[in-house]
Design an enzyme around this catalytic site. Sequence first.
Site, PDB file in Angstrom:
ATOM      1  N   ARG A 107      26.383  41.766  30.596  1.00 51.24           N
ATOM      2  CA  ARG A 107      27.344  41.283  31.574  1.00 51.24           C
ATOM      3  C   ARG A 107      27.961  39.963  31.097  1.00 51.24           C
ATOM      4  O   ARG A 107      27.286  39.156  30.460  1.00 51.24           O
ATOM      5  CB  ARG A 107      26.569  41.034  32.878  1.00 51.24           C
ATOM      6  CG  ARG A 107      27.377  40.514  34.053  1.00 51.24           C
ATOM      7  CD  ARG A 107      28.257  41.550  34.620  1.00 51.24           C
ATOM      8  NE  ARG A 107      28.725  41.243  35.960  1.00 51.24           N
ATOM      9  CZ  ARG A 107      29.752  41.861  36.525  1.00 51.24           C
ATOM     10  NH1 ARG A 107      30.416  42.804  35.868  1.00 51.24           N
ATOM     11  NH2 ARG A 107      30.117  41.571  37.746  1.00 51.24           N
ATOM     12  N   THR A 380      36.769  49.322  35.611  1.00 49.67           N
ATOM     13  CA  THR A 380      35.517  49.629  34.968  1.00 49.67           C
ATOM     14  C   THR A 380      35.589  51.039  34.398  1.00 49.67           C
ATOM     15  O   THR A 380      36.457  51.812  34.772  1.00 49.67           O
ATOM     16  CB  THR A 380      34.435  49.490  36.062  1.00 49.67           C
ATOM     17  OG1 THR A 380      34.511  48.152  36.543  1.00 49.67           O
ATOM     18  CG2 THR A 380      33.063  49.815  35.617  1.00 49.67           C
ATOM     19  N   THR A 398      33.060  47.129  31.762  1.00 48.64           N
ATOM     20  CA  THR A 398      34.173  46.717  32.603  1.00 48.64           C
ATOM     21  C   THR A 398      34.951  45.531  32.064  1.00 48.64           C
ATOM     22  O   THR A 398      34.417  44.710  31.319  1.00 48.64           O
ATOM     23  CB  THR A 398      33.642  46.361  34.019  1.00 48.64           C
ATOM     24  OG1 THR A 398      34.734  46.088  34.876  1.00 48.64           O
ATOM     25  CG2 THR A 398      32.724  45.156  33.986  1.00 48.64           C
ATOM     26  N   ASN A 400      36.647  44.314  34.751  1.00 46.37           N
ATOM     27  CA  ASN A 400      36.800  44.065  36.180  1.00 46.37           C
ATOM     28  C   ASN A 400      38.087  44.701  36.684  1.00 46.37           C
ATOM     29  O   ASN A 400      38.118  45.880  36.963  1.00 46.37           O
ATOM     30  CB  ASN A 400      36.727  42.588  36.536  1.00 46.37           C
ATOM     31  CG  ASN A 400      36.499  42.415  38.033  1.00 46.37           C
ATOM     32  OD1 ASN A 400      35.938  43.299  38.671  1.00 46.37           O
ATOM     33  ND2 ASN A 400      36.926  41.305  38.597  1.00 46.37           N
TER      34      ASN A 400
HETATM   35  N1  GLY Z   1      33.605  44.344  37.975  1.00 43.64           N
HETATM   36  C1  GLY Z   1      33.085  45.301  38.852  1.00 43.64           C
HETATM   37  C2  GLY Z   1      31.615  45.197  38.986  1.00 43.64           C
HETATM   38  O1  GLY Z   1      30.967  44.722  38.074  1.00 43.64           O
HETATM   39  O2  GLY Z   1      31.083  45.560  39.979  1.00 43.64           O
END
Ligand code: GLY
Length: 571
Positions: A107, A380, A398, A400
Amino acid sequence: MIPRHKIILMVSITLLVVSCTTTTKEKPKSYPPVRGLIAQKAMVVSARKEASKIGADIMKKGGNAFDAMIATEMALAVSYPFAGSLGGGGFMVYRKHTGETGALDYREKAPLAASKNMYLDEKGNPIPDKSTIGALAIGVPGTVAGLFAVHNKFGSLSIDEILSPVIHLAEKGFIVTEKQKARFDAYRDLFVDVNRDTIVWAKAYKTGDTIKNKTLAKTLKRIILNGKDEFYKGETGKKLVKRIQDHGGIITMEDLSKYEAKWRAPIQFTYRDLSIISMSPPSSGGVCLAQIMKMIEPYPISKYRHNQCKTIQVITEAERRAYADRSFYLGDPDFTNIPIDTLLSKAYLSGRMDDFTFDEATDSSAINCGLITGYESDETTHYSIIDPFGNAVSATVTLNGAYGSKLYVPEVGTFLNNEMDDFSTKPGIPNMFGLIGAAANSIAPEKRMLSSMTPTIVEKSGKLWMSVGTPGGSTIITSVLQTILNVKEFGMTMQDAVNAPRFHHQWLPDVIVFEPNSFDHQLLDSLRAKGYHSSEEQSRILGKVDGILVLPDGTLEGGADKRGDDTAVGF
Ligand code: GLY
């Protein structure tokens, strides 16, 4: 004397309520059932045919699911810039043929110079677009670190062998689909605004055009030569940081060099005879999925039938309560003390549904996070892979928003994310997915923003049964949930389970979102009569699920969502 029109109305409402509990007409299931692609040994299902094929070919030449993962994800960076990139991040859940399970967190995280109120004006109000568009919206990317972490631990082919077909795709080009053309058209003006100039993606493409990305091919060649450091310490990193800072961003080389992907223990729980393995925080996916499924488990929803009133009620009420907990308790576990054991305990979850009755909707304003004593206080893409050895990978990655921050790095050939919007920029203020957050998900340097991504693997009777996941921001969790239930409770094929109409509730706003033109109006009226608020937003995508089901004879069935260009490729 009651006026005649009121009597008619009362009788109609009574009939609707009765129909909800007993006789709502069920839409016929697709008949005969639609099966997805069947393969004997291995399969990749992703948002693009090119990416699925490259991943499958890697396995054909002897690579495993982890090699195929790296190739598929990078092929999506070439052919699906809407969500695939080197400038984003993701999560991967795996199950090896031995039964060993695990999860990888790659992430994005907040830069060192980030601060709690960085998106607020002097009056403390959110500044429109600041956390979603342009260089300040970018979190430190995790994708390249994630793929190298996978390769170091599980890779069987060399990075050169894995990335060569991807480089070939970038040099040869990919074909623009109709859906892709529409997305380029929709974002063209914003691309030029944010980049202060035109970029390659702002051209007026037609369906069937070929787009090459020779710059990205060169970047991948440098990554083959210099490894992960090329992106986080080398020429590529420097180009990236320069572009970000030239456009007002705060990411530095120190931010890049400090980035590490993290192996995490996945969330594991049972649902009837299934064992479910899903993503742990900083994604909310696994915790929320576990909470919802555990709250649903006592109800015989297969008897209530697919997408019928009582089924929708039970699922909605469980979702409402889980998303309320999400907003308060969940965040980056390295910064926030999350009471996971309590949130997932039987005692806590059975208590959460105590006030639910089939007679009327619970009001979201009457629901808060559950009380846990002693506790202080979104575009995503997903791909699923199973290899010939029996290893399974489920990864959701993703930028986002669509094309992330819209800031493109022409010298590298990639868009950069706008993941900072997944933080709670101000307690109680919704983000781009309407999700509310609290202190647990406030911004801090080097903290990871809370996600909804739910890459999931399911075992049945101790054996690999399904790999599944989806994009869709806040609707990811509820789409994964419904897909698993569609196969388990309603006996659908993988393809029908993925295609079936979906609905979504996330506590606030207090509304059930139904996919348009997919639900019976009589059913929607019945729910309204019980106090449920609903909407059928024309543009709302409720997930784009890609899954693989292991059939009883050991063959694999792909479910590639008809809502996108998603494709299963296997052998
Ligand atoms: N960017 C969407 C999520 O990570 O939930």
